[in-house]
Design a protein around this motif. Structure first.
Motif, PDB file in Angstrom:
ATOM      1  N   SER A 125      48.597  34.378  32.851  1.00 28.08           N
ATOM      2  CA  SER A 125      48.909  34.088  34.253  1.00 28.08           C
ATOM      3  C   SER A 125      48.053  34.987  35.143  1.00 28.08           C
ATOM      4  O   SER A 125      47.328  35.853  34.661  1.00 28.08           O
ATOM      5  CB  SER A 125      50.389  34.327  34.522  1.00 28.08           C
ATOM      6  OG  SER A 125      50.672  35.713  34.471  1.00 28.08           O
ATOM      7  N   SER A 126      48.155  34.803  36.437  1.00 26.39           N
ATOM      8  CA  SER A 126      47.340  35.584  37.368  1.00 26.39           C
ATOM      9  C   SER A 126      47.703  37.071  37.353  1.00 26.39           C
ATOM     10  O   SER A 126      46.883  37.909  37.701  1.00 26.39           O
ATOM     11  CB  SER A 126      47.494  35.034  38.782  1.00 26.39           C
ATOM     12  OG  SER A 126      48.852  35.117  39.179  1.00 26.39           O
ATOM     13  N   GLU A 127      48.911  37.411  36.937  1.00 25.66           N
ATOM     14  CA  GLU A 127      49.321  38.818  36.872  1.00 25.66           C
ATOM     15  C   GLU A 127      48.975  39.478  35.548  1.00 25.66           C
ATOM     16  O   GLU A 127      49.316  40.627  35.331  1.00 25.66           O
ATOM     17  CB  GLU A 127      50.835  38.951  37.098  1.00 25.66           C
ATOM     18  CG  GLU A 127      51.303  38.542  38.464  1.00 25.66           C
ATOM     19  CD  GLU A 127      51.747  37.095  38.495  1.00 25.66           C
ATOM     20  OE1 GLU A 127      52.228  36.586  37.469  1.00 25.66           O
ATOM     21  OE2 GLU A 127      51.585  36.461  39.549  1.00 25.66           O
ATOM     22  N   GLU A 139      36.055  39.848  42.586  1.00 19.55           N
ATOM     23  CA  GLU A 139      36.745  39.534  43.831  1.00 19.55           C
ATOM     24  C   GLU A 139      37.309  40.781  44.505  1.00 19.55           C
ATOM     25  O   GLU A 139      37.486  40.810  45.706  1.00 19.55           O
ATOM     26  CB  GLU A 139      37.875  38.532  43.577  1.00 19.55           C
ATOM     27  CG  GLU A 139      37.368  37.157  43.201  1.00 19.55           C
ATOM     28  CD  GLU A 139      38.507  36.210  42.887  1.00 19.55           C
ATOM     29  OE1 GLU A 139      39.664  36.543  43.189  1.00 19.55           O
ATOM     30  OE2 GLU A 139      38.240  35.139  42.331  1.00 19.55           O
ATOM     31  N   ALA A 175      42.073  37.564  28.179  1.00 17.07           N
ATOM     32  CA  ALA A 175      42.357  36.281  28.819  1.00 17.07           C
ATOM     33  C   ALA A 175      41.433  35.218  28.246  1.00 17.07           C
ATOM     34  O   ALA A 175      40.264  35.485  27.976  1.00 17.07           O
ATOM     35  CB  ALA A 175      42.160  36.397  30.323  1.00 17.07           C
ATOM     36  N   PRO A 199      39.525  35.510  33.307  1.00 15.81           N
ATOM     37  CA  PRO A 199      39.717  35.717  34.739  1.00 15.81           C
ATOM     38  C   PRO A 199      39.710  37.198  35.104  1.00 15.81           C
ATOM     39  O   PRO A 199      39.631  37.545  36.257  1.00 15.81           O
ATOM     40  CB  PRO A 199      41.075  35.094  35.023  1.00 15.81           C
ATOM     41  CG  PRO A 199      41.790  35.153  33.734  1.00 15.81           C
ATOM     42  CD  PRO A 199      40.734  35.006  32.672  1.00 15.81           C
ATOM     43  N   GLU A 229      36.483  37.922  36.838  1.00 15.88           N
ATOM     44  CA  GLU A 229      36.475  37.355  38.178  1.00 15.88           C
ATOM     45  C   GLU A 229      37.282  38.229  39.124  1.00 15.88           C
ATOM     46  O   GLU A 229      36.908  38.434  40.263  1.00 15.88           O
ATOM     47  CB  GLU A 229      37.041  35.936  38.170  1.00 15.88           C
ATOM     48  CG  GLU A 229      36.180  34.952  37.409  1.00 15.88           C
ATOM     49  CD  GLU A 229      36.857  33.606  37.278  1.00 15.88           C
ATOM     50  OE1 GLU A 229      37.861  33.361  37.977  1.00 15.88           O
ATOM     51  OE2 GLU A 229      36.383  32.794  36.473  1.00 15.88           O
ATOM     52  N   ALA A 230      38.394  38.773  38.651  1.00 11.47           N
ATOM     53  CA  ALA A 230      39.226  39.626  39.482  1.00 11.47           C
ATOM     54  C   ALA A 230      38.459  40.885  39.866  1.00 11.47           C
ATOM     55  O   ALA A 230      38.562  41.374  40.987  1.00 11.47           O
ATOM     56  CB  ALA A 230      40.516  39.984  38.755  1.00 11.47           C
TER      57      ALA A 230
END
Length: 185
Positions: A84-86, A156, A145, A149, A152-153
């Motif tokens: 997940s994103s977390e 960003e 992951a 991601p 990417e984090a």
């Protein structure tokens, strides 16, 4: 209740070991399944005699276990999982996934001899492979992951800092104008 194990049971003990378990566990599970026998004085004597006679066989088994453990020198397992994103995993990574990844590397290991705390987040973990009573190997496990991601984090994150910096400058500009206005008045 004292019992003598007839086979290796991960987390409990090894074959021909005398251990103490709760009465219900021994009476209702281990003994009926044929995984253990009651440790009576006569059974202990038979066990001691068998161990004395099988001493040379046990040395050979230990040597085989050490050879198998040598395959794990420098081995690190990397497992890609959906995240997940977390950074929370959908599901978990356990001993079965580690055995599967080792099989892909050409090392066949039964998942039942691997113990590992289930991984539920991205990070570094450790799996222990129990080959023999005295031979255990610790294998580092890295959970990453699936679509990466994480990278990417990281990319960003500086953009987010820049975005925060810009509104602060804009806020300061109106504040300067308001300071000039009272000064002019």
């Amino acid at each position: 209740m004292e019992i003598i194990l007839k086979e290796d049971i991960v987390g409990l003990g090894y074959k021909n070991e005398i251990i103490t378990v709760k009465n219900g566990y021994g009476r209702n599970y281990l003994i009926p399944q044929g995984k253990a026998i009651l440790a009576t004085p006569s059974a202990k004597k038979v066990l001691a005699e068998n161990l004395r006679q099988q001493a040379h066989k046990l040395v050979i088994l230990k040597e085989k276990a050490e050879k198998a453990a040598a395959q794990f020198e420098g081995v690190e397992v990397v497992i890609a999982a959906k995240v997940s994103s977390e950074g929370q995993l959908y599901g978990s990574v356990g001993a079965a996934a580690v055995a599967e990844e080792l099989a892909k590397k050409g090392i066949e290991v039964d998942r039942k001899i691997i113990t590992m705390r289930d991984a539920k987040k991205v990070g570094d973990y450790e799996a222990i492979v129990h080959f023999h009573k005295e031979v255990e190997v610790k294998v580092p496990v890295k959970v990453i992951a699936e679509n990466a991601p994480v990278e990417e984090a990281v990319v960003e994150a500086p953009k987010a800092e820049e975005e925060k910096a810009e509104p602060v400058q804009e806020v300061e500009t109106p504040a300067e104008e308001t300071e000039e206005t009272p000064a002019e008045a």
